[in-house]
Design an enzyme around this catalytic site. Structure first.
Site, short mmCIF file in Angstrom:
data_model
loop_
_atom_site.label_atom_id
_atom_site.label_comp_id
_atom_site.label_asym_id
_atom_site.label_seq_id
_atom_site.Cartn_x
_atom_site.Cartn_y
_atom_site.Cartn_z
N GLU A 289 0.82 -1.21 0.00
CA GLU A 289 0.00 0.00 0.00
C GLU A 289 0.86 1.26 0.00
O GLU A 289 0.44 2.32 -0.45
CB GLU A 289 -0.91 -0.01 1.24
CG GLU A 289 -2.34 0.37 0.90
CD GLU A 289 -3.31 0.15 2.05
OE1 GLU A 289 -4.33 -0.49 1.83
OE2 GLU A 289 -3.05 0.63 3.17
N HIS A 310 7.61 -26.92 -1.12
CA HIS A 310 7.00 -28.06 -1.80
C HIS A 310 5.86 -27.63 -2.71
O HIS A 310 5.11 -28.46 -3.20
CB HIS A 310 6.52 -29.08 -0.76
CG HIS A 310 7.68 -29.64 0.04
ND1 HIS A 310 8.22 -30.88 -0.21
CD2 HIS A 310 8.42 -29.09 1.03
CE1 HIS A 310 9.24 -31.08 0.62
NE2 HIS A 310 9.39 -30.00 1.38
N LYS A 424 -14.27 0.53 -4.16
CA LYS A 424 -15.35 0.94 -3.26
C LYS A 424 -16.39 1.74 -4.05
O LYS A 424 -17.59 1.54 -3.89
CB LYS A 424 -14.82 1.83 -2.14
CG LYS A 424 -13.93 1.10 -1.15
CD LYS A 424 -13.56 2.04 -0.01
CE LYS A 424 -12.45 1.47 0.83
NZ LYS A 424 -11.85 2.44 1.72
O1 PA5 Z 1 -3.70 1.38 5.80
C1 PA5 Z 1 -4.82 1.84 5.63
O2 PA5 Z 1 -5.05 3.05 5.74
C2 PA5 Z 1 -5.98 0.93 5.28
O3 PA5 Z 1 -5.59 -0.38 5.16
C3 PA5 Z 1 -7.04 1.00 6.37
O4 PA5 Z 1 -6.45 0.64 7.59
C4 PA5 Z 1 -8.22 0.07 6.09
O5 PA5 Z 1 -8.76 0.38 4.83
C5 PA5 Z 1 -9.28 0.20 7.17
O6 PA5 Z 1 -9.71 1.50 7.26
P1 PA5 Z 1 -10.49 2.02 8.53
O7 PA5 Z 1 -9.62 1.90 9.69
O8 PA5 Z 1 -10.80 3.43 8.19
O9 PA5 Z 1 -11.73 1.18 8.67
#
Ligand code: PA5
Length: 448
Positions: A289, A310, A424
């Site tokens: 990310e 394996h 989303k």
């Molecule tokens: O690293 C990030 O920002 C994302 O992975 C969020 O943690 C994830 O989308 C969850 O978001 P939230 O904490 O707003 O529910």
């Protein structure tokens, strides 16, 4: 006290030491941009000195809440996804017995996870399992609007209120969210839940050392002070004033960027210890990310060895040469198992009699490293003295710091995740969420 250690000797057949050390100035610039907050995404640097800034009062509040939940509940469901889930799970799985879920006599509540998928079967099975249990919920969402988490929480809250009554349910629910914004904050205030705040300047994937990770880890019975102490010690080891040659975060960031430049587009995080499976999931999110944007970025994947030797071993040994490995090696296991002698020796294993199982594992590790390097897979190695809270804290902070530097070396903003919104938007349009009318029309046209 020892530290985790990084070894890059086995990349030198592919890239030279001089090239890596040639990054020294650039790395220094990136690390000072982090420190001074002058780089991209500088609103999200709260993680940088988080370990050394957690106060005793904060620990005590977390421990007190954890104690209450532990007294009241035999099962705790942690609802969250991505950065609001993987840190806690990675630590809890690393320290829990592999047979934890089978144990009936429990010292600690069982920790289950929800809100990290939209599987109807999973939610139905969870609900069935919880029917006879005294359970509680830790609901974690920074935005407070994440569909997966909100959906799971709605179902869990309804069930808990039915089983325990609204008043008791209120005592067994904790919300971890933004200080003032979002649906979860509103709900928590209205219902009177105990809450913890996710700091504004700490993004999800960097939030394991906030209440997001610390509360579930404390409820599971693990030592959050040691975890944070380990991270705080790594803060010093990876600090700006530590010379490049002695700074593992600097060296790791430089090495992986140079490997990437030389066509090594995939980094495989390897463990020889299945308890680290979820640690790799946390690491994948951290790097994936943070760096996968602007059509750039090393693709982070993971394997559990020797299991996956394996299945994936063939590809790693002889597939397209676009990979390198980063191996997490645990110097000393927590348990000791000695291989017995067998008079019949039908399995031919008496040559191992008297040795510890870990000696075999270590030779598998060394043999694999040699084979993969021979197969043109550069190898980075991170050794941790043992699997405990202190060293896992060190490992987490090391990877976080290196990730910040590495993202800046790559030229991206390591602290945003704009690409996560695309699915989303489509999902909400397809589900006709209020506010998505236009997108809904467009997507229907596209699908007709
Ligand atoms: O690293 C990030 O920002 C994302 O992975 C969020 O943690 C994830 O989308 C969850 O978001 P939230 O904490 O707003 O529910």
């Amino acid at each position: 006290m020892k530290n985790i250690s990084l070894s890059i000797n086995k990349v030198f057949g592919f890239i030279s030491k001089e090239t890596i050390y040639g990054y020294e100035e650039k790395v220094k610039e990136c690390a000072s941009a982090l420190e001074k907050g002058t780089g991209k995404g500088s609103d999200f640097l709260g993680w940088l000195h988080l370990p050394s800034s957690i106060s005793d009062a904060e620990f005590t509040e977390l421990e007190t809440t954890a104690k209450l939940l532990r007294e009241k509940c035999e099962v705790i469901v942690v609802a969250g996804i991505g950065g609001s889930y993987l840190g806690a799970r990675s630590v809890i799985e690393a320290f829990s017995s592999s047979f934890n879920w089978l144990q009936t006599e429990r010292k600690n509540p069982a920790i289950l996870f929800a809100g990290n998928s939209i599987s109807e079967d999973y939610l139905a099975e969870l609900s069935e399992f919880l029917k006879t249990k005294h359970f509680g919920i830790i609901n974690i969402s920074k935005s407070g609007t994440t569909t997966e988490t909100a959906l799971a929480f709605r179902l869990l809250k309804t069930q808990l209120e039915k089983q325990a009554g609204k008043d008791e349910a209120r005592q067994r629910i904790v919300a971890i969210t933004d200080a003032s914004k979002g649906a979860l904050r509103t709900l928590a205030t209205q219902e009177g839940y105990k809450t913890f705040v996710i700091p504004d300047n700490v993004g999800g994937r960097f939030s394991v050392l906030t209440p997001v990770g610390l509360l579930p880890i404390a409820v599971a019975g693990f030592n959050i002070r040691q975890l944070v102490a380990g991270a705080a010690s790594m803060e010093k080891v990876c600090a700006l004033d530590v010379p490049f040659a002695e700074n593992p975060a600097a060296i790791y960031a430089a090495t992986r960027n140079e490997l990437y430049k030389q066509g090594k587009k995939i980094e495989i995080l390897v463990n020889f210890h299945p308890k680290l499976h979820y640690f790799a999931e946390w690491w994948k999110q951290l790097y994936g990310e943070s760096e996968g944007k602007e059509n750039k970025g090393i693709y982070p994947v993971s394997v559990d060895f020797t299991t996956d030797l394996h299945s994936m071993g063939q590809w790693i040994q002889e597939g397209e040469r676009i990979i390198y490995e980063t191996v997490i090696s645990i110097a000393e296991p927590n348990e000791k198992v000695v291989i017995p002698t067998d008079n019949e020796n039908l399995d031919g294993l008496n040559f191992l009699s008297g040795k510890r199982v870990d000696e075999v594992n270590k030779m598998a590790e060394l043999g694999t490293q040699l084979a993969h390097v021979d197969g043109n897979v550069p190898n980075i190695r991170v050794e941790i003295p043992k699997l405990d809270e202190f060293y896992l804290g060190q490992l987490m902070y090391f990877f976080e710091k290196a990730c910040g530097i590495s993202g800046y070396l790559l030229g991206v903003n390591p602290f945003d995740q704009p690409g996560v919104e695309a699915y989303k938007k489509n999902m909400f349009a397809l589900l006709e969420k209020p506010g998505y009318e236009e997108a809904s029309k467009e997507i229907k046209k596209r699908l007709s």
